[in-house]
Design a protein around this motif. Sequence first.
Motif, short mmCIF file in Angstrom:
data_model
loop_
_atom_site.label_atom_id
_atom_site.label_comp_id
_atom_site.label_asym_id
_atom_site.label_seq_id
_atom_site.Cartn_x
_atom_site.Cartn_y
_atom_site.Cartn_z
N SER B 130 0.84 -1.33 0.27
CA SER B 130 -0.17 -0.53 -0.24
C SER B 130 0.76 0.92 -0.01
N ASN B 134 1.36 4.00 -3.15
CA ASN B 134 0.42 5.03 -2.54
C ASN B 134 -1.34 4.74 -2.64
N SER B 135 -1.35 3.57 -2.50
CA SER B 135 -2.84 2.79 -2.85
C SER B 135 -4.25 4.23 -1.62
N SER B 136 -5.32 4.05 -2.18
CA SER B 136 -5.73 4.84 -1.07
C SER B 136 -7.45 4.11 -1.21
N ALA B 142 -10.82 8.42 0.64
CA ALA B 142 -9.75 8.60 0.72
C ALA B 142 -8.41 7.93 0.59
N THR B 143 -8.79 7.52 2.38
CA THR B 143 -7.76 7.24 3.23
C THR B 143 -6.89 6.54 3.07
N PRO B 144 -5.82 7.24 3.23
CA PRO B 144 -4.36 6.19 2.48
C PRO B 144 -4.21 4.85 3.34
#
Lengths: 427, 211
Positions: B130, B134-136, B142-144
């Motif tokens: 993650s 840089n997944s959100s 759209a929480t990282p």
Amino acid sequence: MIATSLILLLVLIGISIPVGAALGVLGLILDPLYSMLPLTRAIGEVSWATSNEFLLVAIPLFVMLGEILLRSGLAEKMYNSMSLWLSWLPGGLMHANIGASALFAATSGSSVATAATVGTVALPQIQKKGYNEPLFLGSLAAGGTLGILIPPSINLIIYGVLTNTSVPRLYLAGIIPGLAMAGLFMLAILLACVARPQWGGQKISASWGERIASLVHLIPPLGIFLLVVGSIYAGVATPTEAAALGVVGALILAAFARRLTFAMLREVLEGTMKATAMIMLIVIGAAFLNFIMSATGLTSAITETITGLDVSPMTMLLILVVFYLVLGCFMETLSMMITTIPIVTPIMLALGFDAVWLGIIIIILVEVALITPPVGLNLFVVQSLRKSGSMNDVMIGSLPFVIMMLAMVAILAWLPDLALWLPRVFG
Amino acid sequence: MVTAMNHPQERYALLNRLLHAATLLSRLAIWVAGGLTLASALYITLDVITRKFFNIALGGSDELSGYAFAISISWALAFASLQRANIRIDALYQLLPPRVCAILDWIALVGLGVFIAYLTRYASDVALLSWTNNSSANTALATPLWIPQFLWVAGLIWLCIVLALMLLRSSVALVTGDLDTVRAICGIRSSQEEAAEEAEAGERMVKGATP
């Protein structure tokens, strides 16, 4: 493949590896044995997905709701009110034991806590009023088991998550069988005390004025029940949101009873998290094992083998009952449920049973396990409250209630609508 | 190594102190975890009320409480393990002599350790992935994802440390034949013990009810 897995599972659990870890380790072993792909890597994703599943957030919230209510001092007043209303029946306070348990069950999702709370209040009455000890103890152990059938119920949430069944529908389905079973328990007491009047203890008389006045003590638990269960069916809240509303409601009740202290809150938080962590370790282990089992084709192999035996659905139901009765002699109930449901449910659904109905049946069988020796936890709870005498008294006294529970399973098999009518009307 | 062998008492004292410190920290962690859960309850309630009565959606209560749940469990597991709260089946165990039971206790701890080690290893992969991608979250917030996942993995790593300490102490105890210590660290809680505690809790609560 099936035999190897089963033997491995029995060995791992038999040498007393913690159940959650035993399920996980079994998954770790089965992966290299039966799969070409390194499935184990998925353990990270599977446990993250399980750990932040919003429906499961209801578990700590319901545990916390129960812990707060237990410490808010409602139980004694509720019991007294129940005894004014019910103890004119032959069997006296034993009916109050069942009634108070049923009402407490409507605010608590745990059977053990229900037995411990009602038992503490009720036990001193055995000597005072001259009851038949085994039957009185049995009514406490059995009444306590209603905690997981009458909503809210933690076990039904776990069943719902593991089988993708709607929890609100399961909750609706539990109400009538729960009340019917409380009725059957009272019938058992009534029959016993009509046959043997000396078991029933001294009569307690109450005037209508006293009875009406005592109703005020039933308002707090009924209020919590309406807040939690009512908000789900009014469409205001999901089960998890309803649990959160319940926690806040219980905090307000505790504050009014002047029991909301920092020390109390710390005890509540510690108890809640310890119980939740324990449950979730098993749920995570089971989720991972489930994934391995379906990815390696083990789940479908088991389902095919058993449905291939070509037994009639009713024979299968009978086998299921015996299976849980035997298993209940060895396994703690929650681990028994989580371990078996992923295997049992697909088989039963393939035979045409309804998932909601099956959930209720399994919960009742789990309740039986709670009051049958040698590991029925409710028996031990009642016995340790009592502190003296033989454990046999509690076991013998629970026997009539075990029979009533099995009768309830038979009635549900005959009249599935007892469980399915409410979900159909409101769902 | 040799000097340590000459002063076994001292060596155990260090280990015992470490275990004691770990218990204190884990207890603190479980309070924070409980606090997170209580905060979730309050936030969810607020969300329901504002949504229903004021038609304002605070939003994100399901997502945020999900993260809080994951983090609180991973941090609560250490204390639960130290308290021997894990559910074990004692049908066979009860029938065996104390020496064999001590060995089973140790094996149970190893089994738990193996499972948690794998879990932590691949959970860190999830969190690291993650971070690098840089997944959100696929939500309005759209929480990282690395933020809750790192906190979650940190709890698991703490659990690994605690289990390693427990394993070390119980191994020493097992080798030196100190069965009482093995039982105290990783022994089974019998149904009787469990039930006695539940009953006591029930009594304490109800007795508290009559001033």
